[in-house]
Design a protein around this motif. Structure first.
Motif, mmCIF file in Angstrom:
data_model
loop_
_atom_site.group_PDB
_atom_site.id
_atom_site.type_symbol
_atom_site.label_atom_id
_atom_site.label_comp_id
_atom_site.label_asym_id
_atom_site.label_seq_id
_atom_site.Cartn_x
_atom_site.Cartn_y
_atom_site.Cartn_z
ATOM 1 N N ASP A 133 0.803 -1.223 0.000
ATOM 2 C CA ASP A 133 0.000 0.000 0.000
ATOM 3 C C ASP A 133 0.837 1.274 0.000
ATOM 4 O OD1 ASP A 133 -2.307 -1.440 -0.105
ATOM 5 O OD2 ASP A 133 -2.843 -1.185 2.009
ATOM 6 N N CYS A 134 1.855 1.332 0.866
ATOM 7 C CA CYS A 134 2.639 2.560 0.951
ATOM 8 C C CYS A 134 3.364 2.829 -0.364
ATOM 9 C CB CYS A 134 3.619 2.501 2.113
ATOM 10 S SG CYS A 134 4.768 1.101 2.089
ATOM 11 N N PHE A 135 3.963 1.813 -0.932
ATOM 12 C CA PHE A 135 4.699 1.988 -2.183
ATOM 13 C C PHE A 135 3.756 2.423 -3.300
ATOM 14 C CE2 PHE A 135 6.522 0.673 -6.195
ATOM 15 C CZ PHE A 135 7.858 1.045 -6.074
ATOM 16 N N ASP A 136 2.631 1.757 -3.438
ATOM 17 C CA ASP A 136 1.687 2.115 -4.493
ATOM 18 C C ASP A 136 1.154 3.528 -4.293
ATOM 19 O OD1 ASP A 136 2.079 -0.387 -5.563
ATOM 20 O OD2 ASP A 136 0.219 -1.243 -4.775
ATOM 21 N N HIS A 137 0.950 3.918 -3.031
ATOM 22 C CA HIS A 137 0.525 5.287 -2.740
ATOM 23 C C HIS A 137 1.579 6.281 -3.194
ATOM 24 C CE1 HIS A 137 -1.093 8.719 -0.440
ATOM 25 N NE2 HIS A 137 0.166 8.965 -0.150
ATOM 26 N N TRP A 138 2.858 5.995 -2.919
ATOM 27 C CA TRP A 138 3.929 6.925 -3.298
ATOM 28 C C TRP A 138 4.067 7.015 -4.810
ATOM 29 C CZ3 TRP A 138 7.049 3.925 0.803
ATOM 30 C CH2 TRP A 138 6.752 4.439 2.070
ATOM 31 N N ARG A 153 11.114 8.958 -0.273
ATOM 32 C CA ARG A 153 11.992 8.599 -1.393
ATOM 33 C C ARG A 153 12.967 7.496 -0.971
ATOM 34 N NH1 ARG A 153 13.191 14.399 -4.489
ATOM 35 N NH2 ARG A 153 11.260 15.385 -3.792
ATOM 36 N N MET A 154 13.481 7.580 0.245
ATOM 37 C CA MET A 154 14.398 6.554 0.736
ATOM 38 C C MET A 154 13.691 5.217 0.880
ATOM 39 S SD MET A 154 16.340 8.911 3.571
ATOM 40 C CE MET A 154 17.200 7.526 4.315
ATOM 41 N N TRP A 155 12.506 5.234 1.482
ATOM 42 C CA TRP A 155 11.734 3.987 1.606
ATOM 43 C C TRP A 155 11.429 3.415 0.228
ATOM 44 C CZ3 TRP A 155 8.102 7.272 5.053
ATOM 45 C CH2 TRP A 155 8.578 7.302 6.362
ATOM 46 N N PHE A 156 10.985 4.286 -0.679
ATOM 47 C CA PHE A 156 10.625 3.878 -2.036
ATOM 48 C C PHE A 156 11.801 3.192 -2.710
ATOM 49 C CE2 PHE A 156 7.854 4.843 -5.784
ATOM 50 C CZ PHE A 156 8.727 4.477 -6.801
ATOM 51 N N ALA A 157 12.979 3.828 -2.668
ATOM 52 C CA ALA A 157 14.153 3.271 -3.338
ATOM 53 C C ALA A 157 14.552 1.936 -2.731
ATOM 54 C CB ALA A 157 15.316 4.264 -3.257
ATOM 55 N N SER A 158 14.465 1.824 -1.410
ATOM 56 C CA SER A 158 14.826 0.570 -0.744
ATOM 57 C C SER A 158 13.871 -0.551 -1.137
ATOM 58 C CB SER A 158 14.813 0.769 0.772
ATOM 59 O OG SER A 158 15.192 -0.415 1.434
ATOM 60 N N ILE A 159 12.582 -0.259 -1.157
ATOM 61 C CA ILE A 159 11.598 -1.276 -1.550
ATOM 62 C C ILE A 159 11.807 -1.672 -3.012
ATOM 63 C CG2 ILE A 159 9.129 -1.724 -1.901
ATOM 64 C CD1 ILE A 159 8.624 0.148 0.523
ATOM 65 N N LYS A 202 27.354 0.124 2.509
ATOM 66 C CA LYS A 202 26.343 0.678 3.408
ATOM 67 C C LYS A 202 25.041 0.834 2.637
ATOM 68 C CE LYS A 202 25.279 4.656 6.374
ATOM 69 N NZ LYS A 202 24.911 3.829 7.545
ATOM 70 N N THR A 203 24.027 0.084 3.033
ATOM 71 C CA THR A 203 22.728 0.133 2.363
ATOM 72 C C THR A 203 21.679 0.746 3.285
ATOM 73 O OG1 THR A 203 22.178 -2.089 3.136
ATOM 74 C CG2 THR A 203 23.247 -1.902 0.974
ATOM 75 N N TYR A 204 20.511 1.006 2.718
ATOM 76 C CA TYR A 204 19.380 1.501 3.510
ATOM 77 C C TYR A 204 18.232 0.519 3.375
ATOM 78 C CZ TYR A 204 15.561 4.280 5.303
ATOM 79 O OH TYR A 204 14.486 4.714 6.031
ATOM 80 N N LEU A 205 17.797 -0.041 4.492
ATOM 81 C CA LEU A 205 16.709 -1.013 4.507
ATOM 82 C C LEU A 205 15.439 -0.363 5.027
ATOM 83 C CD1 LEU A 205 15.792 -3.979 4.161
ATOM 84 C CD2 LEU A 205 16.439 -4.340 6.565
ATOM 85 N N ALA A 206 14.404 -0.326 4.201
ATOM 86 C CA ALA A 206 13.094 0.168 4.636
ATOM 87 C C ALA A 206 12.464 -0.837 5.591
ATOM 88 C CB ALA A 206 12.196 0.392 3.429
ATOM 89 N N ARG A 207 12.045 -0.363 6.776
ATOM 90 C CA ARG A 207 11.443 -1.232 7.781
ATOM 91 C C ARG A 207 10.011 -0.809 8.034
ATOM 92 N NH1 ARG A 207 15.353 0.843 10.893
ATOM 93 N NH2 ARG A 207 13.780 1.192 12.524
ATOM 94 N N ALA A 208 9.151 -1.792 8.228
ATOM 95 C CA ALA A 208 7.726 -1.499 8.420
ATOM 96 C C ALA A 208 7.494 -0.624 9.639
ATOM 97 C CB ALA A 208 6.948 -2.809 8.541
ATOM 98 N N ASP A 209 8.198 -0.897 10.754
ATOM 99 C CA ASP A 209 7.970 -0.110 11.959
ATOM 100 C C ASP A 209 8.423 1.331 11.783
ATOM 101 O OD1 ASP A 209 10.644 -0.827 11.828
ATOM 102 O OD2 ASP A 209 10.870 -1.108 13.997
ATOM 103 N N ASN A 210 9.489 1.553 11.028
ATOM 104 C CA ASN A 210 9.953 2.906 10.772
ATOM 105 C C ASN A 210 8.967 3.664 9.901
ATOM 106 O OD1 ASN A 210 11.847 4.756 8.763
ATOM 107 N ND2 ASN A 210 12.565 4.790 10.887
ATOM 108 N N ILE A 211 8.437 2.986 8.894
ATOM 109 C CA ILE A 211 7.428 3.612 8.029
ATOM 110 C C ILE A 211 6.186 3.963 8.833
ATOM 111 C CG2 ILE A 211 5.865 3.191 6.083
ATOM 112 C CD1 ILE A 211 8.135 1.509 4.827
ATOM 113 N N ALA A 212 5.731 3.049 9.669
ATOM 114 C CA ALA A 212 4.550 3.306 10.487
ATOM 115 C C ALA A 212 4.778 4.491 11.420
ATOM 116 C CB ALA A 212 4.192 2.057 11.292
#
Length: 410
Positions: A133-138, A153-159, A202-212
């Motif tokens: 849902d979050c990705f499709d919304h973005w 944008r960071m979450w989007f790129a990680s996903i 060094k990578t960036y991992l999108a986490r559900a709890d961080n997004i929430a």
């Protein structure tokens, strides 16, 4: 064009800066990572479409924040402005990274055409049909508005990279086709950073709890996201090259034409110094991708250029509608220079990216007629960009001295 969200004028940009300034201190530092949604007052400035094209300059933002809050309370906002400066300088020192990105993007696009499974996953992502849902919304927000909050944008790129397992180059390209503030440096290098190519490993991992937590529980993609982010593989970046700041321009008795590129439309002081007999605007917006760039983005850039030209006290010889077409722009500028019997054409320094390619073509087209094409680098850029030789943290040590230097011409 979504003029309701981003009216393309300097008057609107300066009004937005004034409205944001009270929040540019401790409030910004505390809340800048929270994305409350597109129709909710934001904790960030949303000035990036204007700064990208230098309707407002980075120097103006830093000066305003310091004047309002002082360097200490405004430190986080000032650092974020200098992140953009750092990215621009880093790529300017290593232009081959942009060329490599474009080549890889084209190569991957060809692979997609021959791989039905990959093509299907890509289409699902670009058409907001992933089921996350979050990705499709973005995706819908990006296409509809030309803007996304930086954290989104960071979450989007990680996903995109680690959950959907899509080529990062096509994600960066998707942003450049739609973002009103899409920048060759900030966009490309940020995607590289998420994937572990920019800061090696060094990578960036999108986490559900961080997004929430940072979307006010609007989204909580538990169980839908990748649980690890293994670094992508790629070559080391090239060694930084020297930057030549170029000439300081003024009136020299020659017939001068002024070109306004969409990378830097704030040219009033340059115009006052060179006293042009003709001006023209050049947009490279359509060249930000090898695929179709959104009409909303191209319209925004055209309107920003119109607004810039309307504020110049020069003869009405814009030829903007002709020059705006990227294909054949070199010949159009050559004919424009001949029409006005120009001895030289001047512009702000055009940074690495599609604009630079257009500028190089223009220089070659003018050369047989003996018309010089001169680009002037801002003092702000000439001071800051050469310092981007390593990571941001070594660069950050120079922010106080760069801030102090803003009393000089920038």
């Amino acid at each position: 064009m979504n003029v309701r969200l981003f009216p393309p004028t300097r008057a609107e940009a300066t009004a937005r800066l004034a409205a944001f300034l009270p929040h540019a201190g401790k409030s910004y530092a505390k809340l800048r990572n929270h994305d409350p949604g597109r129709d909710v007052p934001s904790h960030v400035s949303r000035l990036s479409p204007y700064v990208r094209h230098r309707v407002l300059t980075e120097a103006e933002l830093v000066r305003a924040a310091v004047d309002r809050h002082g360097e200490g309370p405004a430190e986080k906002f000032i650092q974020e402005v200098f992140w953009r400066t750092y990215w621009k300088g880093w790529l300017e020192l290593r232009p081959g990274v942009w060329d490599a990105y474009c080549a890889a993007r084209d190569r991957v696009r060809a692979e997609v055409a021959e791989n039905a499974g990959l093509a299907g996953r890509l289409a699902s992502a670009e058409e907001a049909r992933t089921g996350i849902d979050c990705f499709d919304h973005w995706v819908r927000e990006l296409i509809g508005t030309g803007y996304l909050h930086n954290h989104a944008r960071m979450w989007f790129a990680s996903i995109w990279i680690f959950t959907l397992r899509l080529p990062w180059e096509l994600g960066a390209d998707f942003f450049l086709r739609h973002l009103l503030d899409g920048d060759p440096a900030s966009n490309t290098l940020s995607w590289r950073w998420v994937g572990g190519l920019q800061t090696r490993g060094k990578t960036y991992l999108a986490r559900a709890d961080n997004i929430a937590a940072h979307t006010g529980e609007r989204f909580n993609p538990q169980g839908q996201l990748a649980q690890e982010a293994l670094p992508l593989d790629g070559p080391l970046p090239p060694v930084p090259r020297p930057i030549a700041p170029g000439p300081r321009l003024g009136k020299d008795g020659s017939r001068t034409g002024l070109l306004v590129f969409d990378d830097d439309v704030d040219v009033q002081d340059l115009s006052d110094r060179v006293v042009p007999v003709a001006v023209a605007a050049v947009s490279s917006a359509a060249l930000r991708s090898d695929a179709r760039v959104s009409g909303q983005l191209q319209d925004f850039v055209a309107a920003v250029l119109d607004d810039s030209l309307s504020r110049l006290s020069v003869p009405d010889a814009h030829l903007r509608d002709q020059v705006m077409t990227p294909h054949g722009v070199d010949e159009v500028v050559r004919d424009w220079a001949r029409e006005h019997a120009l001895d030289r054409v001047v512009a702000r320094h055009v940074p690495v990216g599609p604009g630079r390619a257009v500028a190089d073509r223009i220089a070659r087209a003018l050369q047989p007629d003996g018309v010089a094409f001169l680009q002037e680098m801002r003092g702000y850029d000439a001071r800051a960009w050469p310092l981007a030789t390593k990571g941001f943290f070594p660069f950050r040590k120079h922010i106080p001295e760069l801030t102090a230097a803003l009393g000089a011409s920038g």
